[in-house]
Design an enzyme around this catalytic site. Structure first.
Site, short mmCIF file in Angstrom:
data_model
loop_
_atom_site.label_atom_id
_atom_site.label_comp_id
_atom_site.label_asym_id
_atom_site.label_seq_id
_atom_site.Cartn_x
_atom_site.Cartn_y
_atom_site.Cartn_z
N LYS A 164 -14.34 -6.27 -46.26
CA LYS A 164 -14.90 -7.59 -46.03
C LYS A 164 -16.31 -6.93 -45.68
O LYS A 164 -17.50 -7.86 -45.90
CB LYS A 164 -14.24 -8.34 -44.95
CG LYS A 164 -15.07 -9.63 -44.61
CD LYS A 164 -15.49 -10.60 -45.75
CE LYS A 164 -15.91 -11.96 -45.41
NZ LYS A 164 -16.81 -12.03 -44.39
N GLU A 171 -23.75 -8.76 -49.84
CA GLU A 171 -24.17 -10.28 -49.79
C GLU A 171 -25.79 -9.91 -49.27
O GLU A 171 -26.50 -10.77 -49.55
CB GLU A 171 -23.44 -10.77 -49.22
CG GLU A 171 -23.86 -12.37 -48.72
CD GLU A 171 -22.75 -12.63 -47.50
OE1 GLU A 171 -23.29 -13.21 -46.26
OE2 GLU A 171 -21.68 -13.08 -48.00
#
Length: 291
Positions: A164, A171
């Protein structure tokens, strides 16, 4: 199955609802009594049948540590704790050891989906032993998006949060690229409708993505983003990604630059640019702007 869920904020509250829609029982606890089903962790544990699964969805760091410490005293051997917050993967390894000493299992789970997760599902990346993951699997299946993808047993304890973390680093870089392209388009006189240029990219281009869709949504709400201040916070996972890259000698120039761009956004008057202006004046006699 039954699940105890600790932390019922924007993410946790929607996750409770999605799990319940899948037919499972969720008993939720939150410090805000208006959100909670029970009034304490002790009451939550008491309402669950063994082997219990308790999912922790609170801020990383001290809040997570305190919650896990308290659960360690309340749960029994064979129970499992899931950390679904944004904890650092090194914390997962410590939490797993602390709980294992009491016979309690531990699974770390990176969760992505934000406010859209209730309807669309959450992308899940989890780490831990197979037997502990199996006890949580019905919840993973309830939370994930429809179809074969969106959920992965990434590896050992810590692998879920590490995956993650890297996801969030990517991102950062993707958002920075869209932001830089948007600013350049806004700057030139020849492009008269930047918002529609972004919209045209949503179909048939190699840069189409959900982030691009969200950018168009934002421009529909405020075409030139005039209502926003040019300030961007970072959650910490971008920093951890860069630190991990240094530890493993992996070059991450795009992700690193996007993190530093966020730092620059917090400066009203860049000290670095003052020095650059001064040096250009010294060696080339270039003009400087005075306050």
């Amino acid at each position: 199955m039954e699940l105890g869920l600790v932390g019922l904020g924007k993410m946790g509250g929607n996750m409770r609802e999605r799990i319940r829609r899948a037919g499972h029982t969720v008993i939720g606890y939150d410090r805000n009594p208006d959100l909670a089903d029970v009034h304490s962790l002790q009451e939550l544990v008491g309402k669950l049948s063994g082997p219990r699964v308790v999912w922790v969805m609170v801020p990383a760091g001290e809040p997570t540590q305190t919650t896990i410490d308290e659960l360690a005293e309340l749960l029994e051997p064979g129970d499992v704790v899931v950390d679904g917050g944004n904890s650092r993967w090194t914390d997962d390894e410590r939490h797993a050891e602390e709980l294992a000493a009491k016979g309690i299992g531990f699974v770390d789970c990176g969760v992505s989906g934000g406010v859209w997760g209730l309807e669309n599902g959450y992308a899940l990346m989890y780490g831990g032993d197979k037997e502990n993951v199996a006890k949580v699997q019905p919840v993973f299946d309830a939370l994930k998006p429809e179809g074969p993808y969106g959920s992965v047993h990434a590896g050992k304890v810590g692998a879920g949060h590490f995956a993650k973390m890297v996801h969030n680093g990517i991102e950062y870089a993707m958002m920075q690229a869209y932001a830089e392209g948007w600013e350049l388009l806004e700057k030139v006189d020849s492009v008269e409708n930047v918002r529609e240029v972004f919209r045209s990219w949503q179909e048939g281009t190699v840069i189409r993505s959900w982030l691009l869709d969200l950018a168009v949504n934002a421009l529909d709400e405020d075409e030139h983003l005039e209502q926003l201040r040019g300030y961007a916070q970072d959650s910490g996972e971008g920093r951890w990604t860069v630190e991990a890259a240094i530890d493993h000698a992996v070059p991450l120039p795009a992700i690193t630059a996007s993190l530093f761009a966020r730092f620059a956004s917090r400066q009203e008057d860049s000290p670095q640019m003052k020095m650059i202006a001064a040096l250009r004046n010294q060696f080339g006699g270039h003009a400087v702007e005075k306050k």
